[in-house]
Design a protein around this motif. Structure first.
Motif, PDB file in Angstrom:
ATOM      1  N   PHE A   1       6.361  -3.615 -14.088  1.00 19.36           N
ATOM      2  CA  PHE A   1       5.030  -3.288 -14.597  1.00 19.36           C
ATOM      3  C   PHE A   1       5.118  -2.758 -16.021  1.00 19.36           C
ATOM      4  CE2 PHE A   1       1.489  -0.364 -15.246  1.00 19.36           C
ATOM      5  CZ  PHE A   1       0.403  -1.136 -14.868  1.00 19.36           C
ATOM      6  N   GLU A   2       6.068  -1.868 -16.267  1.00 24.26           N
ATOM      7  CA  GLU A   2       6.202  -1.258 -17.584  1.00 24.26           C
ATOM      8  C   GLU A   2       6.525  -2.293 -18.658  1.00 24.26           C
ATOM      9  OE1 GLU A   2       8.477   2.538 -19.643  1.00 24.26           O
ATOM     10  OE2 GLU A   2       8.955   2.008 -17.580  1.00 24.26           O
ATOM     11  N   VAL A   3       7.301  -3.304 -18.318  1.00 28.24           N
ATOM     12  CA  VAL A   3       7.673  -4.353 -19.269  1.00 28.24           C
ATOM     13  C   VAL A   3       6.471  -5.229 -19.625  1.00 28.24           C
ATOM     14  CG1 VAL A   3       9.043  -6.467 -19.541  1.00 28.24           C
ATOM     15  CG2 VAL A   3      10.094  -4.405 -18.615  1.00 28.24           C
TER      16      VAL A   3
ATOM     17  N   ALA B   1       7.409   5.714  -4.532  1.00 25.68           N
ATOM     18  CA  ALA B   1       8.759   5.923  -5.054  1.00 25.68           C
ATOM     19  C   ALA B   1       8.729   6.208  -6.551  1.00 25.68           C
ATOM     20  CB  ALA B   1       9.620   4.703  -4.775  1.00 25.68           C
ATOM     21  N   ASP B   2       7.678   5.735  -7.228  1.00 26.10           N
ATOM     22  CA  ASP B   2       7.597   5.917  -8.673  1.00 26.10           C
ATOM     23  C   ASP B   2       6.142   5.790  -9.102  1.00 26.10           C
ATOM     24  OD1 ASP B   2       8.635   6.384 -11.212  1.00 26.10           O
ATOM     25  OD2 ASP B   2      10.152   4.812 -11.017  1.00 26.10           O
TER      26      ASP B   2
ATOM     27  N   GLU C   1       0.843  -1.189   0.000  1.00 25.31           N
ATOM     28  CA  GLU C   1       0.000   0.000   0.000  1.00 25.31           C
ATOM     29  C   GLU C   1       0.883   1.245   0.000  1.00 25.31           C
ATOM     30  OE1 GLU C   1      -3.494   0.366   0.033  1.00 25.31           O
ATOM     31  OE2 GLU C   1      -3.535  -1.776  -0.403  1.00 25.31           O
ATOM     32  N   VAL C   2       0.664   2.133  -0.967  1.00 22.64           N
ATOM     33  CA  VAL C   2       1.403   3.390  -1.052  1.00 22.64           C
ATOM     34  C   VAL C   2       0.423   4.514  -1.372  1.00 22.64           C
ATOM     35  CG1 VAL C   2       3.588   2.362  -1.797  1.00 22.64           C
ATOM     36  CG2 VAL C   2       1.938   3.038  -3.502  1.00 22.64           C
ATOM     37  N   SER C   3       0.755   5.735  -0.966  1.00 21.70           N
ATOM     38  CA  SER C   3      -0.051   6.882  -1.370  1.00 21.70           C
ATOM     39  C   SER C   3       0.723   7.625  -2.437  1.00 21.70           C
ATOM     40  CB  SER C   3      -0.340   7.801  -0.179  1.00 21.70           C
ATOM     41  OG  SER C   3       0.801   8.567   0.150  1.00 21.70           O
ATOM     42  N   TYR C   4       0.062   8.517  -3.133  1.00 21.33           N
ATOM     43  CA  TYR C   4       0.764   9.233  -4.185  1.00 21.33           C
ATOM     44  C   TYR C   4       1.865  10.122  -3.613  1.00 21.33           C
ATOM     45  CZ  TYR C   4      -2.002  13.419  -3.145  1.00 21.33           C
ATOM     46  OH  TYR C   4      -2.560  14.495  -2.521  1.00 21.33           O
ATOM     47  N   THR C   5       1.783  10.458  -2.327  1.00 21.63           N
ATOM     48  CA  THR C   5       2.829  11.282  -1.707  1.00 21.63           C
ATOM     49  C   THR C   5       4.026  10.456  -1.257  1.00 21.63           C
ATOM     50  OG1 THR C   5       1.795  11.146   0.464  1.00 21.63           O
ATOM     51  CG2 THR C   5       1.185  13.017  -0.914  1.00 21.63           C
ATOM     52  N   THR C   6       3.846   9.165  -1.021  1.00 23.00           N
ATOM     53  CA  THR C   6       4.950   8.328  -0.547  1.00 23.00           C
ATOM     54  C   THR C   6       5.463   7.359  -1.605  1.00 23.00           C
ATOM     55  OG1 THR C   6       3.459   6.636   0.346  1.00 23.00           O
ATOM     56  CG2 THR C   6       4.130   8.404   1.845  1.00 23.00           C
TER      57      THR C   6
ATOM     58  N   ARG D   1      -2.871   4.152 -20.354  1.00 23.84           N
ATOM     59  CA  ARG D   1      -4.260   4.349 -20.814  1.00 23.84           C
ATOM     60  C   ARG D   1      -5.033   5.307 -19.911  1.00 23.84           C
ATOM     61  NH1 ARG D   1      -5.252  -1.620 -20.957  1.00 23.84           N
ATOM     62  NH2 ARG D   1      -3.431  -2.245 -22.110  1.00 23.84           N
ATOM     63  N   GLY D   2      -4.388   6.377 -19.488  1.00 22.17           N
ATOM     64  CA  GLY D   2      -5.048   7.413 -18.700  1.00 22.17           C
ATOM     65  C   GLY D   2      -5.152   7.126 -17.215  1.00 22.17           C
ATOM     66  N   LYS D   3      -4.690   5.995 -16.747  1.00 19.52           N
ATOM     67  CA  LYS D   3      -4.724   5.663 -15.323  1.00 19.52           C
ATOM     68  C   LYS D   3      -3.302   5.652 -14.770  1.00 19.52           C
ATOM     69  CE  LYS D   3      -6.135   2.418 -11.844  1.00 19.52           C
ATOM     70  NZ  LYS D   3      -6.847   1.248 -11.450  1.00 19.52           N
ATOM     71  N   THR D   4      -3.126   6.306 -13.618  1.00 18.84           N
ATOM     72  CA  THR D   4      -1.814   6.345 -12.996  1.00 18.84           C
ATOM     73  C   THR D   4      -1.707   5.253 -11.947  1.00 18.84           C
ATOM     74  OG1 THR D   4      -1.674   8.717 -13.365  1.00 18.84           O
ATOM     75  CG2 THR D   4      -0.169   7.791 -11.740  1.00 18.84           C
ATOM     76  N   TYR D   5      -0.625   4.498 -12.022  1.00 19.68           N
ATOM     77  CA  TYR D   5      -0.321   3.438 -11.062  1.00 19.68           C
ATOM     78  C   TYR D   5       0.857   3.908 -10.216  1.00 19.68           C
ATOM     79  CZ  TYR D   5      -3.257   0.609 -14.091  1.00 19.68           C
ATOM     80  OH  TYR D   5      -4.314   0.119 -14.817  1.00 19.68           O
ATOM     81  N   TYR D   6       0.810   3.609  -8.920  1.00 19.25           N
ATOM     82  CA  TYR D   6       1.845   4.037  -7.986  1.00 19.25           C
ATOM     83  C   TYR D   6       2.620   2.818  -7.489  1.00 19.25           C
ATOM     84  CZ  TYR D   6      -0.774   8.331  -8.204  1.00 19.25           C
ATOM     85  OH  TYR D   6      -1.400   9.467  -8.655  1.00 19.25           O
ATOM     86  N   PHE D   7       3.934   3.009  -7.281  1.00 21.65           N
ATOM     87  CA  PHE D   7       4.818   1.901  -6.954  1.00 21.65           C
ATOM     88  C   PHE D   7       5.684   2.209  -5.744  1.00 21.65           C
ATOM     89  CE2 PHE D   7       3.787   1.912 -11.394  1.00 21.65           C
ATOM     90  CZ  PHE D   7       3.349   0.608 -11.605  1.00 21.65           C
ATOM     91  N   CYS D   8       6.031   1.160  -5.010  1.00 21.50           N
ATOM     92  CA  CYS D   8       6.884   1.299  -3.824  1.00 21.50           C
ATOM     93  C   CYS D   8       8.342   1.465  -4.210  1.00 21.50           C
ATOM     94  CB  CYS D   8       6.711   0.106  -2.894  1.00 21.50           C
ATOM     95  SG  CYS D   8       7.400  -1.426  -3.575  1.00 21.50           S
ATOM     96  N   SER D   9       8.706   1.061  -5.435  1.00 17.90           N
ATOM     97  CA  SER D   9      10.102   1.152  -5.870  1.00 17.90           C
ATOM     98  C   SER D   9      10.168   1.249  -7.391  1.00 17.90           C
ATOM     99  CB  SER D   9      10.882  -0.087  -5.421  1.00 17.90           C
ATOM    100  OG  SER D   9      10.433  -1.226  -6.128  1.00 17.90           O
TER     101      SER D   9
END
Length: 65
Positions: A46-48, A25-26, A18-23, A31-39
């Motif tokens: 994910f990109e691959v 790391a990347d 679980e990460v928030s957009y403020t914490t 397709r118009g949706k933003t995904y948030y990552f811990c590292s």
């Protein structure tokens, strides 16, 4: 006591953390949706191969195609 403002959390689609957009790391937008990552490593995985980590959306009462 002052309450801290909390930000909504998002689940890293690769590792499930679980990460928030403020914490986060990347982040990565697909397709118009933003995904948030811990590292950066999770974002790179994910990109691959995003289809491996995105769950198909199913409407109520509709089975998988």
């Amino acid at each position: 006591m002052k309450r801290q403002k909390t930000h909504p959390t998002h689940q890293d689609p690769v590792c499930g953390m679980e990460v928030s957009y403020t914490t986060a790391a990347d982040e990565f937008t697909l397709r118009g949706k933003t995904y948030y990552f811990c590292s950066g490593a999770c974002r790179e995985a994910f990109e691959v191969e995003p289809a491996r980590y995105i769950r198909p959306h199913r409407q109520h009462g509709v089975g998988p195609s």
